[in-house]
Design a protein around this motif. Sequence first.
Motif, PDB file in Angstrom:
ATOM      1  N   ASP A  76      49.526  30.159  40.236  1.00 43.94           N
ATOM      2  CA  ASP A  76      50.159  31.591  39.453  1.00 43.94           C
ATOM      3  C   ASP A  76      48.674  32.583  39.582  1.00 43.94           C
ATOM      4  N   ALA A  77      48.752  33.239  40.693  1.00 46.32           N
ATOM      5  CA  ALA A  77      47.383  34.183  41.074  1.00 46.32           C
ATOM      6  C   ALA A  77      46.839  34.906  39.863  1.00 46.32           C
ATOM      7  N   GLU A  78      48.110  35.733  39.212  1.00 44.17           N
ATOM      8  CA  GLU A  78      47.720  36.381  37.899  1.00 44.17           C
ATOM      9  C   GLU A  78      46.902  35.647  36.745  1.00 44.17           C
ATOM     10  N   MET A  79      47.454  34.637  36.350  1.00 43.28           N
ATOM     11  CA  MET A  79      46.940  33.836  35.352  1.00 43.28           C
ATOM     12  C   MET A  79      45.463  33.043  35.851  1.00 43.28           C
ATOM     13  N   VAL A  80      45.582  32.834  37.167  1.00 41.29           N
ATOM     14  CA  VAL A  80      44.036  32.442  37.675  1.00 41.29           C
ATOM     15  C   VAL A  80      43.016  33.559  37.481  1.00 41.29           C
ATOM     16  N   ASN A 109      41.004  32.302  46.736  1.00 43.30           N
ATOM     17  CA  ASN A 109      41.216  33.838  46.788  1.00 43.30           C
ATOM     18  C   ASN A 109      40.956  34.491  45.462  1.00 43.30           C
ATOM     19  N   GLN A 110      41.281  34.123  44.359  1.00 39.52           N
ATOM     20  CA  GLN A 110      41.143  34.546  43.205  1.00 39.52           C
ATOM     21  C   GLN A 110      39.498  34.415  42.827  1.00 39.52           C
ATOM     22  N   ALA A 111      38.907  33.332  43.104  1.00 44.64           N
ATOM     23  CA  ALA A 111      37.612  33.012  42.807  1.00 44.64           C
ATOM     24  C   ALA A 111      36.616  34.005  43.739  1.00 44.64           C
ATOM     25  N   LEU A 112      37.289  34.335  45.058  1.00 49.02           N
ATOM     26  CA  LEU A 112      36.483  35.176  45.804  1.00 49.02           C
ATOM     27  C   LEU A 112      36.219  36.515  45.137  1.00 49.02           C
TER      28      LEU A 112
END
Length: 352
Positions: free
Chosen positions: A61-65, A109-112
Amino acid sequence: MRILVTGGAGFIGSALVRRLIEHTDHEVLVFDKLTYAGLLSSLEPAAGSNRYTFVQADICDAEMVARTLQEFQPDVVAHLAAESHVDRSIDGPGEFVQTNLVGTFVMLNQALGYWRNLPEARKAAFRFHHISTDEVFGSLGEEGFFTETTPYDPRSPYSASKAGSDHLVRAWGHTYGLPVLVTNCSNNYGPYHFPEKLIPLIIIRALNGEPLPVYGDGSNVRDWLFVDDHARALQAVFEKGQPGQTYNVGGNAEQKNIDVVTAICTILDQLRPRDDGQAYANQITYVADRPGHDQRYAIDASKIGADLDWTPSVTFEEGIARTVRWYLENQAWWQDILDARYATQRLGVANG
Ligand code: NAD
Ligand code: TDX
């Protein structure tokens, strides 16, 4: 430091979180979906601390991450969330591709995006630490050890999905400059181990008077690492490891499966003798082998020893005795799992 631990309600993640809360001043956020393998009961010793936060969410869940990264502002992401059981990957590989590959991609991707917007000093100090397995290297014959340069040769849906995730992590390091660390470790064991895995499954089935299933001829070898030693290694790696590097972590404790099962039986004979006076070893049963069963894993952990001064501190003899004692003293923890989640039946026979 502020440490975001994905998969922190699992076996190894919870050992890491308990260690960080008990032995350091770090702030810890657990990000965990609570699948069948995620247990808040394993986090109880840490849950009372004001340095501990829990978020129930999916790494896919990209948004939550993204939101969690933004709000918690971690210095370290310790990425342990995964589907982890080889037998389940034989029965249902789709979840493994989803969580281990797609989930790791989302985390990277989210960490980046988060890392790119950090101020320079915090950007330089940030680490994305990916926790992987020695199973990515394939299977050894009687001789030799896996090192950090052993070519990848995964052979189960589980190990293939972990191998793919390792490659993604290194690609995000090389291509985008994200400061990544990878550790590949051998079989962990110890308290709070989910009863689908060999050691807890054997202890619990022995106590319940059930057959003790040994796959094939029991000659397969694993290199057993006590989970608290692993947690100490993970801390050393994200605190002191060199970005871009891989470290192998092993217990220097190779055992044939049949010897592991026999050792458990012998300890139980001493600590909790059977009512009928028989030996627990009488319950051992050889069953159909795991499809594609890797013969031997063994880790050369000299790099982490030389670079980060980490060596395993618990011998197999000591660790297995401590583990059996823990299961004897914590029946409530595993009885809940047997009643509600998984009752130690055979998985991964793959007839289909
Ligand atoms: P585990 O199965 O006990 O725990 C996995 C945790 O991840 C659970 O808490 C689960 O709820 C969570 N999770 C699963 N899917 C998720 C998702 N989509 N989003 C968020 N959380 C999710 O696993 P473990 O044995 O603690 O292993 C931890 C890591 O270490 C894994 O990456 C595994 O591949 C690796 N590893 C394990 C061993 C071992 O012997 N157990 C050895 C080498 C490497
Ligand atoms: O009932 C059993 N009987 C048996 O003989 C079970 C569950 C296992 N086995 C054998 C298969 C393996 O040779 O025991 C060995 C250990 O099996 P598992 O506990 O399932 O672990 P393994 O497949 O070796 O993988 C573990 O170590 C590496 C973890 O589950 C992985 O997440 C990790 O990457």
